[in-house]
Write a protein that holds these residues in place. Structure first.
Motif, PDB file in Angstrom:
ATOM      1  N   GLY A  19      95.931  19.649  27.744  1.00 35.53           N
ATOM      2  CA  GLY A  19      96.736  19.825  28.829  1.00 35.53           C
ATOM      3  C   GLY A  19      96.123  18.604  29.971  1.00 35.53           C
ATOM      4  N   PRO A  20      96.939  18.463  30.877  1.00 39.00           N
ATOM      5  CA  PRO A  20      96.765  17.318  32.058  1.00 39.00           C
ATOM      6  C   PRO A  20      95.371  17.467  32.740  1.00 39.00           C
ATOM      7  CG  PRO A  20      98.368  18.660  32.879  1.00 39.00           C
ATOM      8  CD  PRO A  20      98.291  19.160  31.370  1.00 39.00           C
ATOM      9  N   TRP A  21      94.864  16.608  33.245  1.00 42.25           N
ATOM     10  CA  TRP A  21      93.668  16.385  34.070  1.00 42.25           C
ATOM     11  C   TRP A  21      94.214  16.763  35.613  1.00 42.25           C
ATOM     12  CZ3 TRP A  21      89.439  12.391  32.558  1.00 42.25           C
ATOM     13  CH2 TRP A  21      89.208  12.402  31.115  1.00 42.25           C
ATOM     14  N   PHE A  22      93.387  17.452  36.505  1.00 39.08           N
ATOM     15  CA  PHE A  22      93.676  17.836  37.780  1.00 39.08           C
ATOM     16  C   PHE A  22      92.208  17.692  38.490  1.00 39.08           C
ATOM     17  CE2 PHE A  22      94.296  20.539  41.293  1.00 39.08           C
ATOM     18  CZ  PHE A  22      95.371  19.684  42.192  1.00 39.08           C
ATOM     19  N   ILE A  23      92.500  16.879  39.441  1.00 38.12           N
ATOM     20  CA  ILE A  23      91.341  16.971  40.292  1.00 38.12           C
ATOM     21  C   ILE A  23      91.568  17.315  41.618  1.00 38.12           C
ATOM     22  CG2 ILE A  23      89.653  15.341  41.346  1.00 38.12           C
ATOM     23  CD1 ILE A  23      89.694  15.089  38.467  1.00 38.12           C
ATOM     24  N   HIS A  24      90.790  18.622  42.144  1.00 34.22           N
ATOM     25  CA  HIS A  24      91.135  19.294  43.406  1.00 34.22           C
ATOM     26  C   HIS A  24      90.751  18.299  44.665  1.00 34.22           C
ATOM     27  CE1 HIS A  24      91.670  23.275  41.735  1.00 34.22           C
ATOM     28  NE2 HIS A  24      90.609  23.109  40.619  1.00 34.22           N
ATOM     29  N   GLN A  25      91.415  18.597  45.789  1.00 37.73           N
ATOM     30  CA  GLN A  25      91.362  17.673  46.835  1.00 37.73           C
ATOM     31  C   GLN A  25      89.874  17.743  47.155  1.00 37.73           C
ATOM     32  OE1 GLN A  25      94.374  18.214  49.746  1.00 37.73           O
ATOM     33  NE2 GLN A  25      93.101  17.266  51.524  1.00 37.73           N
TER      34      GLN A  25
END
Length: 422
Positions: free
Chosen positions: A412-418
């Motif tokens: 799955g795509p990588w996601f970086i929280h704010q």
């Protein structure tokens, strides 16, 4: 040594580089680095020296674990790359970053991550895009209501331990989520010390679960869109939930804020379902006209960039899909770190991989996959498929090898929280 770590006595030197590069408050920077009241300390900061000029550029470099396919691996995060105005266009940033990459490889850290000021500049250093995100921006009045709103209650500082546990549970499912220090939880996400004032104050809600656990939490800020503008935006910082009902509870809370705010702003994971909870799909800006009746609901933004620094460790530290099976010889062109150019026999089975030096002449009968470090970094992060890499003439591999690589690096795509932006 031109690239080196600073000493405690040199904190004012680095602070001066930062203040001249970014117009930071010099005194506050010295205080944060001296008292370790920051996400990194002075021991995580480095300078590049040029003979009699002394330190002419600086950066911060610190490690965090990131989640990937149910496991995690170490990554070096680069921040505050600083070259004062009078020292620019002399190649110092290039030399500074090359020194950082060499130091990262010496520690056998697999990846280097950063947020770029210039994508082409970091492309030349071997970095590729490893995170895309949806930038959501639309009127709060367009959101549907959800009756599950009643499950939400106000967040308090006492919720922090349960929030941490929920976050760690969800890290096993999603990719790119970072491990956090206590400082990052308290200062970046919650502002537990209470030093920030509205409109910079962070607020939040939670959805309680059983036995003191939480099912979901959401942190946000409510502030004017711009100075002198009456309209307010509800800016979501972090949205974490573990089931459908708690997701609807958070969505219901956000919709209910239309009495206080005018617009929603949220840098969200790709495909985030809030877009399907809109009555009318358009942004408040109406930024562009589109043909027929296509509506400008969200835009796709390229965020964090990443680079494989130690190819062998990058391949063996991560988890792979259980069904992935196969082997090939990986060749990676890397003019910054020539040690990465040694061909590796890459084999995947039962969710793990081995990467050993290949036999001479390309590894005998094994097929070969060849690309530059930027391409391999994007394949590694699943922002570029092997099929598209070959279509773009960035990957040399036969059909069977492309199929194997597609299966191995399917995630799955990588996601970086704010709260984790650096």
């Amino acid at each position: 040594m031109p690239f080196r770590a600073i000493t405690r006595d040199e904190i004012p030197v680095l602070a001066e580089l930062l203040s001249r590069s970014f117009r930071y408050d010099n005194a506050k920077t010295i205080e944060r680095l001296s008292n370790d009241t920051h996400r990194y300390s002075f021991s995580d900061t480095y300078v590049y020296e040029d003979g009699e000029r002394g330190p002419v550029a600086g950066l911060a470099m610190f490690e965090r674990p990131i989640s990937l396919n149910g496991g995690e691996l170490r990554a070096s995060l680069i921040a505050s790359v600083s070259v004062p105005p009078e020292q620019r266009r002399r190649g110092y940033a290039n030399k500074l970053l090359t020194g950082a990459l060499e130091a990262t490889r010496a520690r056998e850290t697999p990846l280097s991550l950063l947020f770029p000021y210039s994508i082409p500049f970091y492309n030349r250093l071997g970095y590729g895009i490893v995170q895309n995100a949806w930038q959501m921006e639309f009127p709060l009045g367009e959101l549907m209501d959800f009756d599950d709103l009643h499950l939400v209650r106000r967040m308090t500082a006492d919720d922090l331990p349960a929030m941490k546990r929920l976050y760690e549970r969800m890290r096993l499912i999603y990719n790119g989520w970072m491990g956090r220090t206590d400082w990052e939880w308290q200062e970046r996400l919650l502002d537990v010390p209470g030093t920030a004032e509205w409109p910079h104050r962070s607020e939040g809600v939670v959805v309680p679960g059983r036995d003191g656990e939480l099912r979901a939490y959401l942190t946000y800020k409510l502030a004017p869109i711009a100075q002198g503008v009456r309209d307010r935006a509800l800016s979501i910082q972090e949205w974490v939930n573990e089931d459908d009902e708690s997701w609807r509870a958070l969505a219901g809370f956000v919709a209910a804020q239309r009495a206080q705010g005018d617009f929603l702003r949220f840098v969200a994971p790709e495909g985030f379902p809030l877009a399907h909870a809109l009555k009318e799909r358009h942004t408040y800006r109406n930024r562009r006209e589109t043909q027929f009746v296509f509506r400008d609901t969200v835009s796709v933004g390229a965020g964090m960039m990443g680079r494989i620094v130690h190819l062998e460790q990058a391949l063996i530290q991560r988890h792979y899909p259980e069904q992935a099976r196969g082997e090939c010889v990986i060749r990676m062109r890397d003019d910054r770190l020539p040690a990465n150019e040694e061909p590796l026999h890459f084999r995947v089975e039962d969710g793990r991989a081995s990467a050993t030096p290949a036999q001479p002449n390309g590894g005998g009968s094994l097929p070969t996959a060849a690309a530059d470090v930027r391409t391999w970094s994007e394949i590694y992060a699943a922002t570029l498929t092997p099929t598209d890499a070959r279509r773009l003439a960035r990957l040399e591999a036969d059909d069977a090898t492309v199929a194997f690589l597609t299966e191995a690096f399917d995630s799955g795509p990588w996601f970086i929280h704010q709260a984790d932006w650096f």
